[in-house]
Design a protein around this motif. Structure first.
Motif, PDB file in Angstrom:
ATOM      1  N   GLN A  58      38.494  21.180 -23.928  1.00 57.40           N
ATOM      2  CA  GLN A  58      38.545  20.316 -22.738  1.00 57.40           C
ATOM      3  C   GLN A  58      37.337  19.372 -22.746  1.00 57.40           C
ATOM      4  N   LYS A 102      43.426  20.313 -20.628  1.00 60.16           N
ATOM      5  CA  LYS A 102      42.955  19.330 -19.644  1.00 60.16           C
ATOM      6  C   LYS A 102      41.793  18.501 -20.208  1.00 60.16           C
ATOM      7  N   GLN A 122      25.407  20.320 -18.950  1.00 61.28           N
ATOM      8  CA  GLN A 122      25.212  20.602 -20.374  1.00 61.28           C
ATOM      9  C   GLN A 122      23.848  21.196 -20.687  1.00 61.28           C
ATOM     10  N   SER A 128      37.338  29.636  -8.411  1.00 60.03           N
ATOM     11  CA  SER A 128      37.190  29.341  -9.838  1.00 60.03           C
ATOM     12  C   SER A 128      37.632  30.551 -10.664  1.00 60.03           C
ATOM     13  N   LYS A 155      29.056  30.541 -19.518  1.00 59.72           N
ATOM     14  CA  LYS A 155      28.415  29.769 -18.447  1.00 59.72           C
ATOM     15  C   LYS A 155      27.208  30.573 -17.989  1.00 59.72           C
TER      16      LYS A 155
HETATM   17  N1  BYC Z   1      38.401  18.230 -14.479  1.00 58.87           N
HETATM   18  O1  BYC Z   1      37.970  28.270 -13.317  1.00 58.87           O
HETATM   19  P1  BYC Z   1      37.360  26.896 -13.318  1.00 58.87           P
HETATM   20  C1  BYC Z   1      30.693  16.719 -18.299  1.00 58.87           C
HETATM   21  C2  BYC Z   1      40.015  23.075 -14.372  1.00 58.87           C
HETATM   22  S1  BYC Z   1      32.013  15.646 -18.402  1.00 58.87           S
HETATM   23  C3  BYC Z   1      39.541  18.753 -14.978  1.00 58.87           C
HETATM   24  O2  BYC Z   1      36.164  26.683 -12.485  1.00 58.87           O
HETATM   25  P2  BYC Z   1      35.799  26.653 -15.681  1.00 58.87           P
HETATM   26  C4  BYC Z   1      30.511  17.432 -17.036  1.00 58.87           C
HETATM   27  C5  BYC Z   1      39.617  24.137 -15.375  1.00 58.87           C
HETATM   28  O3  BYC Z   1      39.726  23.651 -16.699  1.00 58.87           O
HETATM   29  C6  BYC Z   1      32.676  16.030 -19.961  1.00 58.87           C
HETATM   30  N2  BYC Z   1      39.824  20.068 -14.903  1.00 58.87           N
HETATM   31  O4  BYC Z   1      37.099  26.456 -14.827  1.00 58.87           O
HETATM   32  C7  BYC Z   1      31.305  18.541 -16.726  1.00 58.87           C
HETATM   33  C8  BYC Z   1      40.588  25.233 -15.025  1.00 58.87           C
HETATM   34  O5  BYC Z   1      41.872  24.930 -15.564  1.00 58.87           O
HETATM   35  P3  BYC Z   1      42.490  25.703 -16.862  1.00 58.87           P
HETATM   36  C9  BYC Z   1      33.486  17.314 -19.845  1.00 58.87           C
HETATM   37  C10 BYC Z   1      38.916  20.863 -14.317  1.00 58.87           C
HETATM   38  O6  BYC Z   1      36.121  26.405 -17.097  1.00 58.87           O
HETATM   39  C11 BYC Z   1      31.128  19.219 -15.530  1.00 58.87           C
HETATM   40  C12 BYC Z   1      40.734  25.111 -13.523  1.00 58.87           C
HETATM   41  O7  BYC Z   1      40.353  23.802 -13.191  1.00 58.87           O
HETATM   42  N3  BYC Z   1      32.591  18.425 -19.819  1.00 58.87           N
HETATM   43  O8  BYC Z   1      30.049  16.894 -19.267  1.00 58.87           O
HETATM   44  O9  BYC Z   1      35.158  27.970 -15.326  1.00 58.87           O
HETATM   45  C13 BYC Z   1      30.142  18.806 -14.647  1.00 58.87           C
HETATM   46  C14 BYC Z   1      39.875  26.106 -12.755  1.00 58.87           C
HETATM   47  O10 BYC Z   1      38.476  25.817 -12.909  1.00 58.87           O
HETATM   48  C15 BYC Z   1      37.716  20.378 -13.793  1.00 58.87           C
HETATM   49  C16 BYC Z   1      33.023  19.686 -19.934  1.00 58.87           C
HETATM   50  O11 BYC Z   1      34.183  19.920 -20.093  1.00 58.87           O
HETATM   51  C17 BYC Z   1      37.473  19.005 -13.889  1.00 58.87           C
HETATM   52  N4  BYC Z   1      36.367  18.434 -13.400  1.00 58.87           N
HETATM   53  O12 BYC Z   1      34.806  25.502 -15.150  1.00 58.87           O
HETATM   54  C18 BYC Z   1      29.372  17.735 -14.976  1.00 58.87           C
HETATM   55  C19 BYC Z   1      31.946  20.732 -19.905  1.00 58.87           C
HETATM   56  N5  BYC Z   1      37.025  21.419 -13.271  1.00 58.87           N
HETATM   57  O13 BYC Z   1      41.668  25.247 -18.070  1.00 58.87           O
HETATM   58  C20 BYC Z   1      29.547  17.051 -16.164  1.00 58.87           C
HETATM   59  C21 BYC Z   1      32.457  22.086 -20.327  1.00 58.87           C
HETATM   60  C22 BYC Z   1      37.772  22.509 -13.441  1.00 58.87           C
HETATM   61  O14 BYC Z   1      42.295  27.176 -16.613  1.00 58.87           O
HETATM   62  N6  BYC Z   1      33.258  22.709 -19.314  1.00 58.87           N
HETATM   63  N7  BYC Z   1      38.905  22.179 -14.063  1.00 58.87           N
HETATM   64  O15 BYC Z   1      43.905  25.237 -16.925  1.00 58.87           O
HETATM   65  C23 BYC Z   1      32.751  23.339 -18.221  1.00 58.87           C
HETATM   66  O16 BYC Z   1      31.566  23.390 -17.973  1.00 58.87           O
HETATM   67  C24 BYC Z   1      33.738  24.072 -17.353  1.00 58.87           C
HETATM   68  O17 BYC Z   1      34.928  24.229 -18.075  1.00 58.87           O
HETATM   69  C25 BYC Z   1      34.019  23.344 -15.998  1.00 58.87           C
HETATM   70  C26 BYC Z   1      35.141  24.144 -15.277  1.00 58.87           C
HETATM   71  C27 BYC Z   1      32.780  23.364 -15.147  1.00 58.87           C
HETATM   72  C28 BYC Z   1      34.499  21.932 -16.224  1.00 58.87           C
END
Ligand code: BYC
Length: 322
Positions: A47, A113, A143, A212, A224
């Motif tokens: 994602q 996503k 990050q 979440s 996390k």
């Molecule tokens: N947009 O259980 P949760 C950046 C989805 S931007 C779309 O809290 P998790 C940045 C989530 O995938 C570049 N979908 O999920 C990022 C889950 O759906 P699935 C991108 C979102 O994984 C964040 C469902 O909602 N960066 O760098 O524990 C902040 C339930 O959510 C979003 C990354 O991807 C969203 N905004 O926490 C600031 C960073 N939020 O997959 C800047 C890596 C939630 O179960 N990812 N969902 O169908 C992460 O840090 C985490 O995956 C998240 C979500 C904080 C984004």
């Protein structure tokens, strides 16, 4: 994800794995890991990679219309950096036993996503400043935490990426600073961009902690290190003084400093809007996916040429080894 059945893991291996995490050691690609850990990382890292790639679209829209050569060069470099981040994280994700083809397929079919924020349009030049300031600012908060994640390849990718994100944020804030000292029309344009991007930027951190589904497992396995709400609050606390410094108003009348907790209290996020955006119904979801699908089709010849070249190289290597 939460509805998926839990695979039965070898209890001894699981205990060793968790003890390793407890000691603060990282997990590396060849180490044993529970299937759910691998799956969660693939979901989250892919994602993230898709977000970096889609994230090029709203800003790329302004490369040809940047107000001067310096701004154009900086924006070009930033957008190229995002491509680099995407490819870097795809490589990291491939260490989890999944191919690039599968990852891209999951994205193009809508199974995976990408960040909600990139489904909003960039209507004016001020949007480019505000994206750098808010979106890259939020990315740094998120990050910096992920640079301490338990999966080694992801943590190392984050260290490098955060350095570049700092440059991205500064260029955005600099654009905003210049506009804030400009003509009334420029100040109005800046305020309008702030009004449109503030709430979607807070949504980037994901649903509130009570909603979440993935957080519990990710925190337990140290993927996390902080919750969505903790990071969102950190971003608000960092950003409010920056807004004050350049004289823009954040569009939240309830924003107030709480001297006791030393945090800025803020209003309720529109979670219905968030749900709409992450289920494909945001302002630009269809446009973004159409652009990526077209890029994939247009890039077919590049992938074929690269594969043919690799095959030729491999054949040469076999010949010289024989
Ligand atoms: N947009 O259980 P949760 C950046 C989805 S931007 C779309 O809290 P998790 C940045 C989530 O995938 C570049 N979908 O999920 C990022 C889950 O759906 P699935 C991108 C979102 O994984 C964040 C469902 O909602 N960066 O760098 O524990 C902040 C339930 O959510 C979003 C990354 O991807 C969203 N905004 O926490 C600031 C960073 N939020 O997959 C800047 C890596 C939630 O179960 N990812 N969902 O169908 C992460 O840090 C985490 O995956 C998240 C979500 C904080 C984004």
């Amino acid at each position: 994800m939460s509805a998926m059945t839990q695979p039965v893991e070898d209890p001894v291996k699981l205990a060793e794995f968790e003890a390793k995490l407890e000691r603060g050691e990282t997990i590396e690609p060849k180490d044993w890991m529970p299937e759910r850990y691998r799956k969660q990382l693939i979901r989250m890292m892919s994602q993230h990679a898709h977000s970096e790639i889609v994230g090029m679209l709203p800003e790329g829209n302004w490369i040809t219309r940047a107000p001067n050569l310096r701004r154009k060069m900086v924006l070009l470099a930033k957008v190229q950096d995002e491509a680099g981040h995407g490819l870097y994280i795809y490589c990291g994700t491939e260490t989890l036993d999944i191919s690039r083809e599968e990852l891209v397929e999951q994205f193009l079919t809508g199974k995976a996503k990408y960040s909600s924020i990139f489904n909003y349009p960039t209507l004016t030049w001020a949007d480019i400043g505000v994206i750098g300031w808010f979106v890259d600012g939020a990315a740094i908060v998120n990050q910096t935490m992920l640079a301490k994640t338990s999966y080694g390849p992801y943590a190392r990718a984050m260290v490098r990426i955060c350095k570049e994100e700092n440059f991205h944020k500064r260029q955005g804030y600099e654009i905003c600073t210049v506009l804030s000292k400009g003509t009334p029309a420029q100040r109005e344009m800046l305020q309008d961009a702030v009004n449109r991007f503030w709430w979607p930027s807070l949504m980037m951190f994901g649903p509130s902690d009570t909603n979440s589904p993935n957080s519990g497992e990710l925190l337990r396995w140290r993927v996390k290190r902080e919750t969505n709400d903790v990071l969102r609050q950190r971003f608000v606390d960092l950003t409010v003084p920056q807004a004050m410094a350049i004289g823009v108003t954040l569009p939240d009348p309830t924003l107030a400093y709480d001297a006791e907790s030393r945090h800025w209290n803020f209003g309720e996020i529109d979670w219905a809007e968030f749900q709409q955006v992450i289920t494909g119904n945001g302002p630009c979801n269809r446009e973004r996916m159409a652009a990526r699908r077209k890029a994939h089709v247009d890039g077919t010849w590049v992938r074929e040429a690269a594969a043919a070249h690799a095959e030729k190289q491999a054949a040469r290597a076999r010949e010289s080894a024989a």
